[in-house]
Design a protein around this motif. Structure first.
Motif, PDB file in Angstrom:
ATOM      1  N   LEU A 135     -37.873  20.642 -11.224  1.00 17.60           N
ATOM      2  CA  LEU A 135     -36.800  21.140 -10.370  1.00 17.60           C
ATOM      3  C   LEU A 135     -35.711  20.096 -10.187  1.00 17.60           C
ATOM      4  O   LEU A 135     -34.518  20.420 -10.172  1.00 17.60           O
ATOM      5  N   ILE A 136     -36.105  18.859 -10.063  1.00 22.67           N
ATOM      6  CA  ILE A 136     -35.115  17.781  -9.937  1.00 22.67           C
ATOM      7  C   ILE A 136     -34.305  17.677 -11.222  1.00 22.67           C
ATOM      8  O   ILE A 136     -33.077  17.521 -11.191  1.00 22.67           O
ATOM      9  N   LYS A 137     -35.001  17.804 -12.345  1.00 21.58           N
ATOM     10  CA  LYS A 137     -34.285  17.744 -13.632  1.00 21.58           C
ATOM     11  C   LYS A 137     -33.333  18.916 -13.789  1.00 21.58           C
ATOM     12  O   LYS A 137     -32.192  18.751 -14.238  1.00 21.58           O
ATOM     13  N   VAL A 138     -33.781  20.133 -13.422  1.00 17.09           N
ATOM     14  CA  VAL A 138     -32.913  21.309 -13.506  1.00 17.09           C
ATOM     15  C   VAL A 138     -31.728  21.141 -12.568  1.00 17.09           C
ATOM     16  O   VAL A 138     -30.585  21.462 -12.924  1.00 17.09           O
ATOM     17  N   SER A 139     -31.983  20.646 -11.372  1.00 16.49           N
ATOM     18  CA  SER A 139     -30.907  20.434 -10.416  1.00 16.49           C
ATOM     19  C   SER A 139     -29.898  19.420 -10.942  1.00 16.49           C
ATOM     20  O   SER A 139     -28.683  19.624 -10.836  1.00 16.49           O
ATOM     21  N   ALA A 140     -30.388  18.349 -11.502  1.00 14.84           N
ATOM     22  CA  ALA A 140     -29.494  17.322 -12.047  1.00 14.84           C
ATOM     23  C   ALA A 140     -28.704  17.887 -13.236  1.00 14.84           C
ATOM     24  O   ALA A 140     -27.494  17.638 -13.373  1.00 14.84           O
ATOM     25  N   PHE A 141     -29.363  18.682 -14.091  1.00 17.20           N
ATOM     26  CA  PHE A 141     -28.684  19.285 -15.236  1.00 17.20           C
ATOM     27  C   PHE A 141     -27.606  20.259 -14.772  1.00 17.20           C
ATOM     28  O   PHE A 141     -26.488  20.262 -15.296  1.00 17.20           O
ATOM     29  N   THR A 142     -27.938  21.074 -13.752  1.00 13.68           N
ATOM     30  CA  THR A 142     -26.968  22.032 -13.221  1.00 13.68           C
ATOM     31  C   THR A 142     -25.776  21.306 -12.615  1.00 13.68           C
ATOM     32  O   THR A 142     -24.626  21.706 -12.814  1.00 13.68           O
ATOM     33  N   TYR A 143     -26.027  20.245 -11.911  1.00 13.38           N
ATOM     34  CA  TYR A 143     -24.938  19.466 -11.329  1.00 13.38           C
ATOM     35  C   TYR A 143     -24.062  18.875 -12.444  1.00 13.38           C
ATOM     36  O   TYR A 143     -22.835  18.884 -12.355  1.00 13.38           O
ATOM     37  N   ARG A 153     -21.946  21.704 -13.911  1.00  9.53           N
ATOM     38  CA  ARG A 153     -20.858  22.058 -13.000  1.00  9.53           C
ATOM     39  C   ARG A 153     -19.768  21.001 -13.016  1.00  9.53           C
ATOM     40  O   ARG A 153     -18.568  21.308 -13.026  1.00  9.53           O
ATOM     41  N   THR A 154     -20.177  19.745 -13.007  1.00  9.75           N
ATOM     42  CA  THR A 154     -19.193  18.656 -13.020  1.00  9.75           C
ATOM     43  C   THR A 154     -18.400  18.668 -14.327  1.00  9.75           C
ATOM     44  O   THR A 154     -17.169  18.488 -14.332  1.00  9.75           O
ATOM     45  N   ALA A 155     -19.078  18.917 -15.449  1.00 11.36           N
ATOM     46  CA  ALA A 155     -18.393  18.953 -16.750  1.00 11.36           C
ATOM     47  C   ALA A 155     -17.432  20.134 -16.820  1.00 11.36           C
ATOM     48  O   ALA A 155     -16.308  19.998 -17.330  1.00 11.36           O
ATOM     49  N   LEU A 156     -17.858  21.281 -16.315  1.00  9.93           N
ATOM     50  CA  LEU A 156     -16.975  22.445 -16.332  1.00  9.93           C
ATOM     51  C   LEU A 156     -15.787  22.242 -15.401  1.00  9.93           C
ATOM     52  O   LEU A 156     -14.669  22.661 -15.713  1.00  9.93           O
ATOM     53  N   ALA A 157     -16.034  21.630 -14.283  1.00  4.85           N
ATOM     54  CA  ALA A 157     -14.941  21.376 -13.347  1.00  4.85           C
ATOM     55  C   ALA A 157     -13.950  20.384 -13.945  1.00  4.85           C
ATOM     56  O   ALA A 157     -12.744  20.487 -13.722  1.00  4.85           O
ATOM     57  N   ALA A 158     -14.400  19.461 -14.733  1.00  6.63           N
ATOM     58  CA  ALA A 158     -13.515  18.469 -15.343  1.00  6.63           C
ATOM     59  C   ALA A 158     -12.689  19.108 -16.471  1.00  6.63           C
ATOM     60  O   ALA A 158     -11.569  18.675 -16.736  1.00  6.63           O
ATOM     61  N   ARG A 159     -13.203  20.133 -17.109  1.00  5.33           N
ATOM     62  CA  ARG A 159     -12.481  20.777 -18.212  1.00  5.33           C
ATOM     63  C   ARG A 159     -11.423  21.743 -17.713  1.00  5.33           C
ATOM     64  O   ARG A 159     -10.472  22.029 -18.433  1.00  5.33           O
TER      65      ARG A 159
END
Length: 124
Positions: free
Chosen positions: A97-105, A108-114
């Motif tokens: 769950l921590i890994k999924v949460s970190a991946f999702t974050y 989101r950060t990569a999409l927000a930067a694009r």
């Protein structure tokens, strides 16, 4: 009768009166001992069943305490098992769950930067 005979009779009479006076307390003391013997007998007769009841109560209490000890032991084992299960679930589910949460974050950060600065955000 001579003077010695009269003195002997007086001494015998005084001794008889003394014996009579001492006999009364001795008779009363005998009655006290009889009462004491009766009291001890009654006490003994009443104490024996009481001691038997106390023995039965203590035996029953010991049996119940053994049952409670078994229950406490089982609760302790169950508590240890729940703790181990909780640790296992936390290790098994928590890390992914921590890994999924970190991946999702990260996504989101990569999409927000694009996105361009003005298009991706809503104004309130």
């Amino acid at each position: 009768m001579s003077g010695g005979d009269i003195a002997g009779l007086i001494a015998a009479g005084v001794f008889a009166v003394l014996v009579a006076l001492l006999a009364v307390p001795i008779i009363k003391l005998g009655k006290v001992f009889d009462e004491l013997r009766g009291s001890i007998k009654t006490l003994s007769e009443e104490t024996t069943p009481l001691i038997d009841e106390v023995t039965t109560t203590v035996s029953t209490t010991n049996l119940q305490l053994q049952k409670v000890d078994g229950i406490s032991s089982n609760v302790s084992d169950a508590s240890a098992n729940v703790s181990a299960l909780t640790s296992l679930i936390a290790a098994t589910v928590g890390s992914p769950l921590i890994k999924v949460s970190a991946f999702t974050y990260g996504v989101r950060t990569a999409l927000a930067a694009r996105r361009p600065a003005g298009r991706g955000r809503r104004s309130r």
